[in-house]
Design a protein around this motif. Structure first.
Motif, PDB file in Angstrom:
ATOM      1  N   THR A  29       0.831  -1.203   0.000  1.00 14.71           N
ATOM      2  CA  THR A  29       0.000   0.000   0.000  1.00 14.71           C
ATOM      3  C   THR A  29       0.866   1.255   0.000  1.00 14.71           C
ATOM      4  N   ALA A  30       0.266   2.354  -0.392  1.00 11.99           N
ATOM      5  CA  ALA A  30       0.998   3.623  -0.465  1.00 11.99           C
ATOM      6  C   ALA A  30       1.432   4.116   0.906  1.00 11.99           C
ATOM      7  N   ASP A  31       0.784   3.670   1.958  1.00  8.79           N
ATOM      8  CA  ASP A  31       1.179   4.134   3.295  1.00  8.79           C
ATOM      9  C   ASP A  31       2.192   3.217   3.967  1.00  8.79           C
ATOM     10  N   SER A  32       2.750   2.271   3.230  1.00 12.05           N
ATOM     11  CA  SER A  32       3.781   1.389   3.782  1.00 12.05           C
ATOM     12  C   SER A  32       5.059   2.186   4.027  1.00 12.05           C
ATOM     13  N   LYS A  33       5.759   1.835   5.084  1.00 10.81           N
ATOM     14  CA  LYS A  33       7.054   2.455   5.374  1.00 10.81           C
ATOM     15  C   LYS A  33       8.127   1.716   4.598  1.00 10.81           C
ATOM     16  N   ILE A  34       9.102   2.460   4.117  1.00  9.87           N
ATOM     17  CA  ILE A  34      10.211   1.826   3.421  1.00  9.87           C
ATOM     18  C   ILE A  34      11.502   2.140   4.157  1.00  9.87           C
ATOM     19  N   ALA A  35      12.428   1.220   4.087  1.00  6.96           N
ATOM     20  CA  ALA A  35      13.751   1.399   4.666  1.00  6.96           C
ATOM     21  C   ALA A  35      14.780   1.060   3.597  1.00  6.96           C
ATOM     22  N   VAL A  36      15.821   1.852   3.515  1.00  9.27           N
ATOM     23  CA  VAL A  36      16.882   1.632   2.539  1.00  9.27           C
ATOM     24  C   VAL A  36      18.232   1.821   3.216  1.00  9.27           C
ATOM     25  N   CYS A  37      19.237   1.166   2.660  1.00 11.08           N
ATOM     26  CA  CYS A  37      20.593   1.443   3.133  1.00 11.08           C
ATOM     27  C   CYS A  37      21.027   2.773   2.518  1.00 11.08           C
ATOM     28  N   ASP A  38      22.056   3.370   3.047  1.00  6.39           N
ATOM     29  CA  ASP A  38      22.527   4.653   2.536  1.00  6.39           C
ATOM     30  C   ASP A  38      24.044   4.567   2.397  1.00  6.39           C
ATOM     31  N   PRO A  39      24.602   4.595   1.187  1.00  2.61           N
ATOM     32  CA  PRO A  39      23.904   4.925  -0.062  1.00  2.61           C
ATOM     33  C   PRO A  39      23.079   3.750  -0.582  1.00  2.61           C
ATOM     34  N   VAL A  40      22.184   4.075  -1.518  1.00  2.00           N
ATOM     35  CA  VAL A  40      21.268   3.090  -2.060  1.00  2.00           C
ATOM     36  C   VAL A  40      21.183   3.265  -3.576  1.00  2.00           C
ATOM     37  N   TYR A  41      20.876   2.192  -4.256  1.00  2.00           N
ATOM     38  CA  TYR A  41      20.656   2.277  -5.699  1.00  2.00           C
ATOM     39  C   TYR A  41      19.457   3.191  -5.929  1.00  2.00           C
ATOM     40  N   PRO A  42      19.581   4.200  -6.774  1.00  4.38           N
ATOM     41  CA  PRO A  42      18.545   5.239  -6.907  1.00  4.38           C
ATOM     42  C   PRO A  42      17.126   4.736  -7.166  1.00  4.38           C
ATOM     43  N   VAL A  43      16.970   3.663  -7.940  1.00  3.37           N
ATOM     44  CA  VAL A  43      15.620   3.218  -8.285  1.00  3.37           C
ATOM     45  C   VAL A  43      14.840   2.768  -7.051  1.00  3.37           C
ATOM     46  N   TYR A  44      15.527   2.304  -6.011  1.00  2.00           N
ATOM     47  CA  TYR A  44      14.827   1.867  -4.802  1.00  2.00           C
ATOM     48  C   TYR A  44      14.050   3.015  -4.176  1.00  2.00           C
ATOM     49  N   VAL A  45      14.650   4.183  -4.148  1.00  2.00           N
ATOM     50  CA  VAL A  45      13.968   5.344  -3.575  1.00  2.00           C
ATOM     51  C   VAL A  45      13.075   6.002  -4.622  1.00  2.00           C
ATOM     52  N   ASP A  46      13.592   6.226  -5.817  1.00  2.00           N
ATOM     53  CA  ASP A  46      12.833   6.945  -6.843  1.00  2.00           C
ATOM     54  C   ASP A  46      11.496   6.287  -7.158  1.00  2.00           C
ATOM     55  N   SER A  47      11.467   4.959  -7.225  1.00  2.00           N
ATOM     56  CA  SER A  47      10.202   4.279  -7.517  1.00  2.00           C
ATOM     57  C   SER A  47       9.205   4.482  -6.378  1.00  2.00           C
ATOM     58  N   ASN A  48       9.689   4.579  -5.160  1.00  3.09           N
ATOM     59  CA  ASN A  48       8.805   4.840  -4.031  1.00  3.09           C
ATOM     60  C   ASN A  48       8.387   6.301  -3.961  1.00  3.09           C
ATOM     61  N   VAL A  49       9.230   7.202  -4.448  1.00  3.94           N
ATOM     62  CA  VAL A  49       8.826   8.610  -4.569  1.00  3.94           C
ATOM     63  C   VAL A  49       7.619   8.691  -5.489  1.00  3.94           C
ATOM     64  N   MET A  50       7.721   8.044  -6.646  1.00  2.00           N
ATOM     65  CA  MET A  50       6.637   8.094  -7.631  1.00  2.00           C
ATOM     66  C   MET A  50       5.374   7.408  -7.132  1.00  2.00           C
ATOM     67  N   ALA A  51       5.533   6.472  -6.186  1.00  2.14           N
ATOM     68  CA  ALA A  51       4.373   5.784  -5.618  1.00  2.14           C
ATOM     69  C   ALA A  51       3.785   6.549  -4.432  1.00  2.14           C
ATOM     70  N   GLY A  52       4.450   7.617  -4.004  1.00  2.83           N
ATOM     71  CA  GLY A  52       3.925   8.449  -2.931  1.00  2.83           C
ATOM     72  C   GLY A  52       4.243   7.978  -1.526  1.00  2.83           C
TER      73      GLY A  52
END
Length: 160
Positions: free
Chosen positions: A120-143
């Motif tokens: 769902t759009a309200d799911s929390k996401i966690a990423v390592c830092d640095p991260v491959y850009p698509v991991y964050v960018d795709s979630n940006v576009m999903a809101g």
């Protein structure tokens, strides 16, 4: 009438690898006496091996004949390819895996972007830092990422 995805407009600046490329060019121009070792996207150090070139040529020839032409792959990938992967990458190394356990896709970017669509759009996401850009960018576009802080270059709703 269509409506644009407003989340897409949240994407900051340019794609990471475009930024890296620009910075490499700027550094090279400012320091022509320095050798830059590029470890960015698409940078390779050696030409393709002869066996790969030979197989690529054979594949091109196969695509020119109706009897051996291959169109889009089946949903899990071609069976001959999955069998080859099961044998050469796993069985030959002592790993028991069958071809029906292997999925061949068109690449990590689309898989990374698509897999998050099951949440769902309200799911929390966690990423390592640095991260491959698509991991964050795709979630940006999903809101899912909240607001972007230009100073920290972090998203408010992403756990880093």
């Amino acid at each position: 009438m269509f409506k644009a995805n407003e989340n897409y407009l949240k994407l900051p600046g340019s794609y990471l690898f475009s930024t890296v490329g620009r910075k490499q060019r700027e550094y090279g121009a400012a320091h022509p006496d320095k050798k830059v070792i590029r470890l960015s996207i698409g940078d390779v150090t050696q030409p393709l091996a002869p066996a790969i070139i030979e197989r690529l040529h054979k594949a091109v020839d196969e695509m020119a004949v109706a009897e051996t032409f291959k169109g889009y792959a089946p949903d899990l990938g071609y069976e001959f390819l999955r069998n080859t992967i099961a044998k050469n990458d796993y069985a030959d190394r002592g790993v028991d895996i069958s071809a029906d356990e292997i999925f061949v896709s068109d690449g990590a970017k689309s898989d990374s972007a698509n897999i998050q669509e099951i949440f769902t759009a309200d799911s929390k996401i966690a990423v390592c830092d640095p991260v491959y850009p698509v991991y964050v960018d795709s979630n940006v576009m999903a809101g899912r990422t909240g607001t972007y802080d230009k100073n920290t270059e972090l998203w408010s709703d992403v756990i880093y």
